[in-house]
Scaffold this motif. Sequence first.
Motif, PDB file in Angstrom:
ATOM      1  N   ALA A 143      -3.260  -2.288  -8.615  1.00  0.00           N
ATOM      2  CA  ALA A 143      -4.083  -1.106  -8.832  1.00  0.00           C
ATOM      3  C   ALA A 143      -3.860  -0.617 -10.254  1.00  0.00           C
ATOM      4  CB  ALA A 143      -3.718  -0.030  -7.821  1.00  0.00           C
ATOM      5  N   PHE A 161       0.859  -1.178   0.000  1.00  0.00           N
ATOM      6  CA  PHE A 161       0.000   0.000   0.000  1.00  0.00           C
ATOM      7  C   PHE A 161       0.894   1.226   0.000  1.00  0.00           C
ATOM      8  CE2 PHE A 161      -4.248  -1.736   0.887  1.00  0.00           C
ATOM      9  CZ  PHE A 161      -3.910  -3.048   1.204  1.00  0.00           C
ATOM     10  N   ARG A 162       0.308   2.372  -0.281  1.00  0.00           N
ATOM     11  CA  ARG A 162       1.067   3.616  -0.214  1.00  0.00           C
ATOM     12  C   ARG A 162       0.172   4.739   0.289  1.00  0.00           C
ATOM     13  NH1 ARG A 162       2.056   4.794  -6.695  1.00  0.00           N
ATOM     14  NH2 ARG A 162      -0.106   5.374  -7.220  1.00  0.00           N
ATOM     15  N   GLN A 163       0.828   5.729   0.873  1.00  0.00           N
ATOM     16  CA  GLN A 163       0.101   6.873   1.406  1.00  0.00           C
ATOM     17  C   GLN A 163       0.884   8.136   1.114  1.00  0.00           C
ATOM     18  OE1 GLN A 163      -1.039   6.593   5.540  1.00  0.00           O
ATOM     19  NE2 GLN A 163      -2.676   8.072   5.253  1.00  0.00           N
ATOM     20  N   LYS A 181      -3.386  12.334   1.833  1.00  0.00           N
ATOM     21  CA  LYS A 181      -4.262  11.389   1.156  1.00  0.00           C
ATOM     22  C   LYS A 181      -4.424  10.129   1.987  1.00  0.00           C
ATOM     23  CE  LYS A 181      -3.321  12.883  -3.571  1.00  0.00           C
ATOM     24  NZ  LYS A 181      -2.948  12.422  -4.943  1.00  0.00           N
ATOM     25  N   GLU A 182      -5.470   9.379   1.665  1.00  0.00           N
ATOM     26  CA  GLU A 182      -5.695   8.122   2.358  1.00  0.00           C
ATOM     27  C   GLU A 182      -4.719   7.058   1.837  1.00  0.00           C
ATOM     28  OE1 GLU A 182     -10.475   8.517   3.373  1.00  0.00           O
ATOM     29  OE2 GLU A 182      -9.746   6.921   2.078  1.00  0.00           O
ATOM     30  N   ARG A 183      -4.527   6.056   2.667  1.00  0.00           N
ATOM     31  CA  ARG A 183      -3.695   4.933   2.248  1.00  0.00           C
ATOM     32  C   ARG A 183      -4.398   4.188   1.116  1.00  0.00           C
ATOM     33  NH1 ARG A 183      -0.687   1.643   6.898  1.00  0.00           N
ATOM     34  NH2 ARG A 183      -0.309   3.845   7.386  1.00  0.00           N
ATOM     35  N   GLU A 184      -3.645   3.879   0.069  1.00  0.00           N
ATOM     36  CA  GLU A 184      -4.258   3.231  -1.084  1.00  0.00           C
ATOM     37  C   GLU A 184      -3.538   1.937  -1.447  1.00  0.00           C
ATOM     38  OE1 GLU A 184      -4.128   5.577  -4.649  1.00  0.00           O
ATOM     39  OE2 GLU A 184      -1.948   5.643  -4.702  1.00  0.00           O
ATOM     40  N   PHE A 185      -4.310   1.028  -1.983  1.00  0.00           N
ATOM     41  CA  PHE A 185      -3.806  -0.263  -2.400  1.00  0.00           C
ATOM     42  C   PHE A 185      -2.894  -0.116  -3.616  1.00  0.00           C
ATOM     43  CE2 PHE A 185      -3.719  -4.666  -3.418  1.00  0.00           C
ATOM     44  CZ  PHE A 185      -3.918  -4.770  -4.779  1.00  0.00           C
ATOM     45  N   THR A 209      -8.050  -5.832  -1.332  1.00  0.00           N
ATOM     46  CA  THR A 209      -7.408  -4.571  -1.678  1.00  0.00           C
ATOM     47  C   THR A 209      -7.712  -3.499  -0.634  1.00  0.00           C
ATOM     48  OG1 THR A 209      -9.310  -3.859  -2.991  1.00  0.00           O
ATOM     49  CG2 THR A 209      -7.595  -5.101  -4.149  1.00  0.00           C
ATOM     50  N   THR A 210      -8.303  -3.892   0.472  1.00  0.00           N
ATOM     51  CA  THR A 210      -8.748  -2.969   1.518  1.00  0.00           C
ATOM     52  C   THR A 210      -7.777  -2.979   2.676  1.00  0.00           C
ATOM     53  OG1 THR A 210     -11.043  -3.404   0.890  1.00  0.00           O
ATOM     54  CG2 THR A 210     -10.655  -2.349   3.026  1.00  0.00           C
TER      55      THR A 210
END
Length: 123
Positions: free
Chosen positions: A61, A37-39, A43-47, A105-106
């Motif tokens: 992604a 994941f990355r943040q 921004k919110e953490r994303e898959f 992916t959550t």
Amino acid sequence: QVQLVESGGGLVQAGGSLRLSCVASGRTFSSYIMGWFRQAPGKEREFVAYITWSGSSTFYADAVKGRFTISRDNAKTTVYLQMNTLNPEDTAVYYCAAKRRVVSTTAYEYDYWGQGTQVTVSS
């Protein structure tokens, strides 16, 4: 319990490459689904990607598909993220994470997290 330690982040120019590593403790590493994941700031953490316990299945992604590759070496209890053709939008803290049973992916469905490694892509 699984402890995860990421490494390999850094500063790279646009178009460059980096390979992130995530070393896991514990003898049951091979039973875990591993994700990246990355943040980015604000921004919110994303898959980013996941890989199943055997490595036979991966998922990405849309933003990184075709540029990033996730892989794992169960003998070394390590998961990798090869990142090519980086662009400034890839700048973020990258985290590896582990979970069992069902792929996801959550972020909140992952049970264990590393501390993160910073990736900065300059234009």
